[in-house]
Each structure stands twice: as C-alpha cells, then as structure tokens.
Design an enzyme around this catalytic site. Structure first.
Site, mmCIF file in Angstrom:
data_model
loop_
_atom_site.group_PDB
_atom_site.id
_atom_site.type_symbol
_atom_site.label_atom_id
_atom_site.label_comp_id
_atom_site.label_asym_id
_atom_site.label_seq_id
_atom_site.Cartn_x
_atom_site.Cartn_y
_atom_site.Cartn_z
ATOM 1 N N ASN A 81 7.964 10.792 3.354
ATOM 2 C CA ASN A 81 7.275 10.754 4.584
ATOM 3 C C ASN A 81 8.231 10.376 5.841
ATOM 4 O O ASN A 81 8.614 9.401 6.001
ATOM 5 C CB ASN A 81 5.910 9.770 4.298
ATOM 6 C CG ASN A 81 5.328 9.630 5.759
ATOM 7 O OD1 ASN A 81 5.362 10.326 6.833
ATOM 8 N ND2 ASN A 81 4.549 8.671 6.041
ATOM 9 N N LYS A 113 7.483 10.414 8.823
ATOM 10 C CA LYS A 113 6.641 9.861 10.093
ATOM 11 C C LYS A 113 7.183 10.518 11.521
ATOM 12 O O LYS A 113 7.426 11.836 11.469
ATOM 13 C CB LYS A 113 6.968 8.423 10.207
ATOM 14 C CG LYS A 113 6.800 7.596 8.860
ATOM 15 C CD LYS A 113 6.237 6.067 8.832
ATOM 16 C CE LYS A 113 6.568 5.460 7.485
ATOM 17 N NZ LYS A 113 6.171 4.247 7.609
ATOM 18 N N HIS A 133 -3.053 8.054 6.107
ATOM 19 C CA HIS A 133 -1.809 7.038 5.897
ATOM 20 C C HIS A 133 -2.440 5.478 6.769
ATOM 21 O O HIS A 133 -3.321 6.006 7.793
ATOM 22 C CB HIS A 133 -0.716 7.689 6.805
ATOM 23 C CG HIS A 133 0.480 6.508 6.399
ATOM 24 N ND1 HIS A 133 0.900 5.684 7.124
ATOM 25 C CD2 HIS A 133 1.583 6.921 5.484
ATOM 26 C CE1 HIS A 133 1.907 4.952 6.659
ATOM 27 N NE2 HIS A 133 2.456 5.784 5.821
ATOM 28 N N GLU A 169 -1.105 4.091 8.909
ATOM 29 C CA GLU A 169 -0.642 4.107 10.386
ATOM 30 C C GLU A 169 -1.706 4.783 11.046
ATOM 31 O O GLU A 169 -1.724 4.564 12.030
ATOM 32 C CB GLU A 169 0.808 4.652 10.591
ATOM 33 C CG GLU A 169 1.885 3.557 9.998
ATOM 34 C CD GLU A 169 2.921 4.273 9.441
ATOM 35 O OE1 GLU A 169 3.501 5.305 9.733
ATOM 36 O OE2 GLU A 169 3.957 3.259 8.992
ATOM 37 N N GLU A 216 -0.634 2.478 -1.134
ATOM 38 C CA GLU A 216 0.301 1.774 -0.164
ATOM 39 C C GLU A 216 -0.132 0.660 0.312
ATOM 40 O O GLU A 216 -0.840 0.646 1.368
ATOM 41 C CB GLU A 216 0.799 2.914 0.857
ATOM 42 C CG GLU A 216 1.210 4.255 0.546
ATOM 43 C CD GLU A 216 2.218 4.782 1.535
ATOM 44 O OE1 GLU A 216 3.263 5.337 1.311
ATOM 45 O OE2 GLU A 216 1.686 5.246 2.468
ATOM 46 N N GLY A 268 7.368 -0.583 5.416
ATOM 47 C CA GLY A 268 8.401 -0.644 6.064
ATOM 48 C C GLY A 268 8.840 -2.146 6.371
ATOM 49 O O GLY A 268 9.572 -2.496 7.165
ATOM 50 N N SER A 299 7.851 0.523 0.925
ATOM 51 C CA SER A 299 9.431 -0.112 0.707
ATOM 52 C C SER A 299 10.061 0.375 -0.465
ATOM 53 O O SER A 299 10.807 -0.403 -1.222
ATOM 54 C CB SER A 299 9.434 -1.544 1.159
ATOM 55 O OG SER A 299 8.977 -2.026 2.098
HETATM 56 C C1 PEP Z 1 4.961 5.244 4.230
HETATM 57 O O1 PEP Z 1 4.711 4.857 5.229
HETATM 58 O O2 PEP Z 1 4.489 6.048 3.499
HETATM 59 C C2 PEP Z 1 6.075 4.354 3.586
HETATM 60 C C3 PEP Z 1 5.777 4.000 2.148
HETATM 61 O O3 PEP Z 1 6.987 3.770 4.229
HETATM 62 P P1 PEP Z 1 8.149 2.657 3.919
HETATM 63 O O4 PEP Z 1 8.802 3.582 2.679
HETATM 64 O O5 PEP Z 1 9.384 2.795 4.842
HETATM 65 O O6 PEP Z 1 7.677 1.598 3.295
#
Ligand code: PEP
Length: 250
Positions: free
Chosen positions: A11, A13, A98, A100, A168, A174, A213
């Site tokens: 992803n 983003k 998501h 976000e 998630e 992040g 992460s």
């Molecule tokens: C995400 O936002 O889908 C995600 C998993 O981000 P990150 O791997 O950067 O934590």
C-alpha cells in the site's frame, strides 16, 4: 481444506510520482532473476500511477490494486473515483476501510460495506481493513472492535475469491510497533471464526492479511502465524528491495 495461497500487497498510500515506477521495474527484475515466491503479489500505488503501472505489470506476476473507491459507479462526486473507473485503469482489487480513511474521512463500517459492494460490482476484490486503536487495546476491547467492524463491513454475499481481510492494529501502522505473535494469532483466529459466522463456508477460504509495520526483519515471524495468509505492507513496500525481501519470507 485446501491451503490458502497467501497474498502480499503493498500500500503506497499518498506516495509516489512517475519516477517511483522505477521501484516496480526493480521489483519485476528481482522476481525475474530469482524466481517467484509461492505467494500472490500486489502493488497499490496512488490512482495517478495506475494506468502506467498497468502497462508495466500486464501479463506478469504482480497484480495492481487501488486504495479507495466511491460506492457509486458514476455521478456528481467531484474528486472521487468509482470502482468501475479503477477497474478501467487496471486495478484488480481495492483497499477499503483503511484506518487512515476511517480517521481522516470519518468512514463508517456501513460506508466500507458499500465500497466493498462497489468493488464486487466492478468485478474487483476488496481488501477490507479492520483493527483496534491503542486505547481500545488498552481497554481490552480489541476482539469486540474487530468483530464489530467485520459484522458492519463485510457484505453477506462476500466470497473467498473477491474478499480479503487485513487486520491492521491502528497503533502498529507506521509506528515500528507490532503485536506479539500470540496477539496476532488470537485476533486472526477470531476473524476466521467471525467470517465463518457471517458468510458461512466461504469464510474458511478468505485470506486474512496482517498489516502494521511489516518489515524485512519481522516478516518471517509474522507470516508464519496461524491464519495469517499474507501481509498488507505500507512503508516497506515503497522500496523494491524491502518489499522483495518481505516476499522472500515465503
Ligand atoms: C498500512 O498502512 O496499510 C500499513 C500496514 O503501513 P505500515 O506497513 O507502514 O505500518
């Protein structure tokens, strides 16, 4: 039961200009040189890059995904993109719900459900994201929150072939933090049970990704947990070298 083929999806983003397509070229080179891992592979760049990425990926081992869609097929919704438009641009899947988007745009489970149905209507898979906040985990509400999100977000006619769940934890996205292996196993087992309750036998074949992460250094330990059928990777998907190393965990 037949084994579930994993999926590792990147992803991007709101990251990536035209020059970033070099990372996709580099990923394809690494896969061509070293052989394919036993997992489906997807990249989800911003919508502005879909058409160019489609040309690079056509006929190859990496599929293309988008990051959000409007529930309707067309209409007066300035700035929005429909699932049909994303399919037309080359996407085979759409990330919906998501955290976000839930936070930045106030997306509710009902909206995520409608977007999932839109993806299905356009012939695409939906990658439905769920996960608890740090406060919800501290309150011991993780399982209840995730069950509620699934119940609200997963259409009852969802199929294993067109639906993926991404667990998630919001606090892990992040942040460099990840849940313990036991915590991931517990949540994924509950997601599997809830899917079966919601959509019956189909729920046994839905892929449940872990996201938050995932990095080259922790992918192997996360991806071998029971009911973890792949990963949704944010930051580490932006560099072909890191994303490829994560794929090599399989
Ligand atoms: C995400 O936002 O889908 C995600 C998993 O981000 P990150 O791997 O950067 O934590």
């Amino acid at each position: 039961m037949t084994a579930i083929r994993p999926l590792v999806a990147g992803n991007w983003k709101m990251n990536g200009l035209g020059a970033s397509l070099a990372e996709i070229a580099s990923l394809l080179d690494r896969l061509a040189q070293n052989g394919l891992p036993p997992t489906d592979i997807m990249v989800c760049p911003p919508a502005t890059l879909l058409t160019k990425a489609k040309l690079m990926l056509e006929g190859g081992p990496v599929t293309l995904g988008a990051q959000d869609c409007h529930p309707l097929a067309s209409g007066a919704h300035t700035g929005d993109l429909s699932a049909e438009m994303l399919a037309d641009a080359g996407a085979k899947a759409i990330i919906v719900g998501h955290s976000e988007r839930r936070t930045d745009h106030g997306e509710t489970d009902a909206m995520v459900n409608a977007k999932t149905q839109a993806a299905h209507r356009a012939g695409l898979s939906a990658i439905i994201c769920v996960g608890e906040t740090e406060q919800e985990r501290r309150n011991g509400a993780t399982l209840e929150v995730v069950q509620g999100q699934l119940a609200g977000s997963v259409p009852r006619d969802a199929r294993a072939a067109n639906t993926v769940i991404a667990y998630e934890p919001v606090w892990a996205i992040g942040s460099g933090l990840t849940p313990t292996q036991d915590d991931v196993a517990e949540v994924h087992a509950v997601i599997r049970a809830e899917l079966t309750r919601l959509i019956g036998e189909e729920g046994t074949g839905v892929r449940i990704l872990y996201g938050g992460s995932v990095k080259p250094g922790n992918a192997r330990e996360l991806l071998q947990i029971a009911n973890v059928n792949g990963a949704l990777v944010g930051g580490a998907s932006l560099k072909a070298e890191d994303f490829y190393t994560i794929l090599c965990a399989y």
